[in-house]
Scaffold this active site. Structure first.
Site, mmCIF file in Angstrom:
data_model
loop_
_atom_site.group_PDB
_atom_site.id
_atom_site.type_symbol
_atom_site.label_atom_id
_atom_site.label_comp_id
_atom_site.label_asym_id
_atom_site.label_seq_id
_atom_site.Cartn_x
_atom_site.Cartn_y
_atom_site.Cartn_z
ATOM 1 N N ALA A 155 0.827 -1.202 0.000
ATOM 2 C CA ALA A 155 0.000 0.000 0.000
ATOM 3 C C ALA A 155 0.866 1.258 0.000
ATOM 4 C CB ALA A 155 -0.967 -0.032 1.181
ATOM 5 N N CYS A 156 0.552 2.205 0.854
ATOM 6 C CA CYS A 156 1.262 3.490 0.839
ATOM 7 C C CYS A 156 2.733 3.375 1.218
ATOM 8 C CB CYS A 156 0.575 4.469 1.780
ATOM 9 S SG CYS A 156 -1.059 4.989 1.208
ATOM 10 N N SER A 157 3.132 2.271 1.818
ATOM 11 C CA SER A 157 4.536 2.075 2.200
ATOM 12 C C SER A 157 5.325 1.302 1.154
ATOM 13 C CB SER A 157 4.612 1.345 3.552
ATOM 14 O OG SER A 157 4.125 2.157 4.591
#
Length: 373
Positions: A155-157
């Site tokens: 995801a965002c990481s």
């Protein structure tokens, strides 16, 4: 074991931008139409009337003023409210590949490298265009890179996790250099009819060249001092879209097949986790927070970044200490922190320390300590 540097970064930005005012006008037109069509049911209390949005609400809630998108007309059409991205034949490069190549070419040029210098490609992003073949292998072919390629999703990481994977390959001698790309078409999984989230995301792609320090010639090198990753399961940010949806017809088209989150819970739980992880990471490397000249934080929400910086520094950060790009890019998921790095690095002197950090669904948090060479 080889020392590893980031020697080049790149950024692809779509040509189209949508301001808050434009987005709100489209959303409110939809709301007015919905409320008119369901007026009788709303009057009987059977249907809840929708509330309009406003630019002031969006900016106060997020700090976002505009966002770049791959398709503007489809998003702003109150009858559609999602981007129009036509399918391409299998013989054409996909849109994620196209974005990745544009960002990669910038990163390679900045690193002073060609395809012949790269041994691996990692595509790390929150939403992959397909299950297989890997988009990374497509990007590898489009650029003419020999070696390996694979996709990953945290995801965002995804970018910080991808940097650790790339750095490990280079450090262990499995590759001279690895190209990491983060193509994010976040508008494709955003519910533009949800008042609480219709403004959050934009589209972009970033690229990073990770290579052996002894082979690096770029004028823009950052030594990777260390990486630290953390995941903790949470349902507070979720997207249930996947190949099994077709096996349960009752769920097709349901709200949870797009991005959903419990924003207040995310804010309350993630901010302290990020600050604690970064502080612990610095301490493990014998560094003090006061030595860090720049924090390139995940660009999801201005208030989150302000709080995380305040927890770390014990005071409000100066604008140059934690640069913000989400006002014009919005949340571009894994690309956000790398956009901040790409646009706010050249002014740092040799020896300056910085921290690249991402956080998001999972929960997932990544910290990369960098030292300007």
């Amino acid at each position: 074991m080889h020392n590893v540097v980031i020697s080049g970064t790149g950024l692809y930005t779509p040509a189209n931008s949508i301001s808050n005012d434009e987005l709100v006008a489209s959303f409110n037109a939809y709301v007015q139409q919905f409320n008119a069509e369901h007026a009788e049911a709303i009057g009987r209390g059977e249907v809840e009337a929708l509330a309009e949005s406003s630019s002031a609400f969006i900016e106060k809630a997020s700090g976002i003023k505009s966002r770049f998108v791959v398709d503007k007309a489809g998003i702003l059409d109150p009858q559609r409210m999602l981007p129009r991205i036509p399918e391409r034949s299998n013989e054409q490069w996909g849109i994620l590949c196209e974005m990745a190549v544009a960002a990669a070419e910038q990163a390679l040029a900045r690193a002073g490298k060609t395809a012949a210098d790269i041994d691996g490609v990692i595509v790390a992003c929150s939403n992959l265009q397909r299950a297989y073949p890997a988009v990374a292998i497509e990007v590898q072919a489009a650029l003419g890179i020999q070696g390996f390629g694979y996709d990953m999703n945290v995801a965002c990481s995804s970018a910080t996790f991808g940097i650790q994977a790339a750095a490990n390959s280079v450090q262990l001698g499995q590759a001279r250099a690895v190209l990491l790309v983060n193509p994010e078409i976040c508008t494709g999984h955003l519910n533009f009819r949800d008042r609480d989230s219709h403004f959050i995301f934009g589209d972009a792609c970033t690229a990073v060249v990770v290579e052996r320090a002894d082979l690096a010639t770029s004028a823009h090198q950052f030594e990777i001092v260390g990486t630290k990753l953390l995941t903790q399961f949470s349902n507070n940010i979720r997207n249930n879209f996947g190949f099994l949806n077709r096996c349960a017809e009752e769920g097709v088209g349901a709200r949870d097949k797009l991005f959903v989150q419990e924003g207040r819970k995310v804010f309350k739980e993630v901010c302290p986790m990020v600050a604690e992880l970064i502080a612990a990471h610095l301490a493990e490397n014998g560094l003090d927070v006061a030595q860090v000249k720049r924090f390139w934080l995940h660009q999801a929400n201005l208030n989150m970044n302000l709080l995380i910086a305040r927890k770390l520094l014990g005071r409000d950060a100066e604008p140059h200490e934690a640069p913000v790009i989400l006002d014009t890019y919005a949340n571009t998921s894994s690309a956000g922190s790398v956009i901040a790095l790409h646009k706010h690095q050249d002014d740092l002197p040799s020896g300056a320390l910085g921290v690249l950090s991402s956080f998001g669904a999972g929960y997932s948090i990544g910290s990369v300590i960098l030292r300007k060479r």
